[in-house]
Scaffold this active site. Sequence first.
Site, PDB file in Angstrom:
ATOM      1  N   GLU A   1       0.829  -1.217   0.000  1.00 10.78           N
ATOM      2  CA  GLU A   1       0.000   0.000   0.000  1.00 10.78           C
ATOM      3  C   GLU A   1       0.859   1.262   0.000  1.00 10.78           C
ATOM      4  O   GLU A   1       0.692   2.157   0.831  1.00 10.78           O
ATOM      5  CB  GLU A   1      -0.969  -0.023   1.184  1.00 10.78           C
ATOM      6  CG  GLU A   1      -1.956  -1.178   1.116  1.00 10.78           C
ATOM      7  CD  GLU A   1      -2.992  -1.162   2.234  1.00 10.78           C
ATOM      8  OE1 GLU A   1      -2.897  -0.308   3.143  1.00 10.78           O
ATOM      9  OE2 GLU A   1      -3.902  -1.999   2.190  1.00 10.78           O
TER      10      GLU A   1
ATOM     11  N   GLU B   1      -4.422  -8.848  -0.098  1.00 16.00           N
ATOM     12  CA  GLU B   1      -4.992  -8.563   1.221  1.00 16.00           C
ATOM     13  C   GLU B   1      -6.499  -8.467   1.049  1.00 16.00           C
ATOM     14  O   GLU B   1      -6.991  -7.681   0.231  1.00 16.00           O
ATOM     15  CB  GLU B   1      -4.421  -7.264   1.785  1.00 16.00           C
ATOM     16  CG  GLU B   1      -4.715  -7.036   3.256  1.00 16.00           C
ATOM     17  CD  GLU B   1      -3.871  -5.889   3.820  1.00 16.00           C
ATOM     18  OE1 GLU B   1      -2.642  -5.876   3.567  1.00 16.00           O
ATOM     19  OE2 GLU B   1      -4.433  -5.003   4.469  1.00 16.00           O
TER      20      GLU B   1
END
Length: 853
Positions: free
Chosen positions: A464, A540
């Site tokens: 991220e 994820e």
Amino acid sequence: MFALAPLALLALAGLASAERVRTSLNDGWRFARFTTNPDSLSYSVLQPWMMPLANDFIVTGTKYPAPSGTAPGPNISYVQASFNDNAWQQVDLPHDWAIAGPFGAPGISGGMGRLPTNGVGWYRKTLTATADDVDGTKSIFLDVDGSMSYTAVWLNGNLLGGWPWGYASWRLDLTKHLRAGNNTLAIRLDNPVENSRWYPGAGIYRNLWIVKVDKAHVAQFGTYITTPAVSTTSATVNLVVQVENLGTATRQVDVTTTIYPLDAAGIPATAPVATIKTTTASLPAGAKLSLNGSATIANPRLWGPPPTQTPNLYLAVTTLTSGTTAIDTYTTRFGIRTITYSPTQGLLLNSERIPIRGTCNHHDLGALGAAYNHAATVRQLTTLVAMGTNALRTSHNPPAPELLDLADTLGLLVLDEAFDCWSTSKTKNDYHLLFPAWHEPDLRSFLRRDRNHPSVVFWSIGNEIPDQGSALAAREGAALTAIVRQEDSTRQVTTAMNAASEKDALPGTVDIIGLNYQGEYGSYAAFHDKFPGKMVMGSETASCISSRGTYLFPVSTSNNARYSAAGGADATTKYISAYELGNPGWGGSADAVFVAQERGSPWVAGEFVWTGFDYLGEPTPYGGNGGARSSYFGIVDLAGFKKDRFWLYQARWKGEQAMVHLLPHWTWPERTGQVTPVHVFSAADEVEVLVNGVSQGRKKKGGAGVYRFRWDEVKYAAGEVVAVGYKGGKEWARDVRRTAGRATGLGVSVERAVIDGDGRDLAFVTVEVVDEKGVVVPRANNTVTFEVAGPGKLVATDNGDPTDMTAFPSASRKAFSGLVLAIVKADKGGRGQITVTAKAEGVKQGQVVITAK
């Protein structure tokens, strides 16, 4: 408990003894923590003496010369032999100075777990060297598996260097300043506030080693094994060995490698199955050489994930000989397997499609903190395997080396991850400060350390990353991917993207499209269409949140609901409902992910769920002032107790296992006559629910991706609720919940009743608050106090309650949803029976006996 170190295995198998000696340096340290700087040192002062250690791992960047002038620190009392450290704490490593608490540390946010990770920590130990150690023919190294963070090392007052990143494994050469007799080793760590988004731990929290070897030897991380051609009848094993000569004269060395199969216990056979022929090299003083060799193994035993494959392993034993004398033996454990990253089929191991059933996990071990412990790690991994997990993501950093050893043994697939940020920060003092100077050595050393593990199937260069759509992120992603490909061409590279569009440049720089949460809501197809030649996976997923055993009403009619005060969350208690429907807004429930993958995207390789276990820090949604200490994301809580979601994943990931799981508990005296929904998790074709013998209806599975059966109109009546699952029209499995009476006793059990008396192995003791019939009282919160008698001691307690601010070493702790955990270890050298007694006011005590051997 799983594999020994390879050199020990050689001795067990009766093979040639190793000339290299690797010794644990974990025991017998003195430690002190300072909340203000006690020595006026800082990373900016120490950096010039650290940077040269990175040179071995710098290929594309500029290498660093040894600094001139006087190194910092010789006048600091802590590095001097004369300093009296008797008042300092006695500790053994691995050690996490923050985990003892207390919670509420000044300046430490809920995101970092509210524990005192900040400050300067000093460690001191006396090393005793023999005349043989310092006779000039040997090199003596200090190997650090991980230390948090900005670590600097002095020996006899001389600064040797250090490494700033807390997750790196690195080496220092002690030889020059080591002398016969006693030597003073002093290590300084410096942890700033706001250096992480989760609990980072603090201290020398992984293993520490002394390595003694001839001046001419195999270098650190000095072998690289690949298997480019594999069939059922033969496998080609290619080996690169890097040898170095730290002596003052040229050495002639012969390098030979023999390969042995390992049995299920990790013990090598006495006879090799292949030999990589001897290579003779002239090794100049101060030089490093890379030597290549190859061998063929007939009828190879392949490494692969259970239950359809077996994680077979081999041991390569590399021997350096000078003349007729063996001067170094270096062992490398590896596996033989093929990997295909298919954009249409997903991941294929040994030509078999393996759906990724993975979990993301932070590095802490709950009440033990970030200090690596083998028994606790085995407990975590085997719990996940029982759920059906076949893969792990090391979120968001390199793990302890031993975790990968266990993954190799268990047959788990690993997404091995390097960084949580690059040059753009997420927190004030995170890795972005180190990225410019250290990203190349940190990444290359990580890759070289881990690339021989067959369990490592993917490399991740980041999680991220901020500004994923920017040109900067794309440039940095491309540079990091290039480094990975230089170090290991056998595996593909990904980065976990939660915000990048398929139109951005960053996805094009990596081999695998790894999506965080985007797949739940349709982005799988967009990326698949844009990058038809790349495998797509959920790097994820979910982020479902819950508090074990806590059920809140009303219950959402949706299988994917954002938590709210109107259903699923209680801001007063800071608990989230265990109906396992709630998400924090960016992800989804397990149910939503299952449907998205099974119905719409059959080419998705699988998923890594956020998270396998609860972890310290990131207590979403209650991380503000006065909030919780630990996460709600786990499928298993911080104490290692399974949440209901465990069985939801088991229903999908181990659908062949006969199982139905019923919730909620059935002790609701205040809800008599009120609607109390009953849900069942199962892979059954049909499920019937009965309340006190009266059927509430028989329901069929709701289609692809649905493993939740719902009876939303059931009215509570004390007694018994039963769920019966059917396959092929026949009863397959059943589950029952009974109304509990008043708490009258404590049921005590232990997961392993026999442990090693080494002062490190652990026993995990569970206490259940029960009624007179032995039924767990599901909302019991009795304060339980533990007493330990015999050759052992209490290490920590927990209950899985993310709001519990009792310090982990406390002997007393309230039950949460009827359960409490105690962690017990034997004394070092302890033998015999350890009796653990649990007491609570007004109920009968419980007891269990553990044997230390």
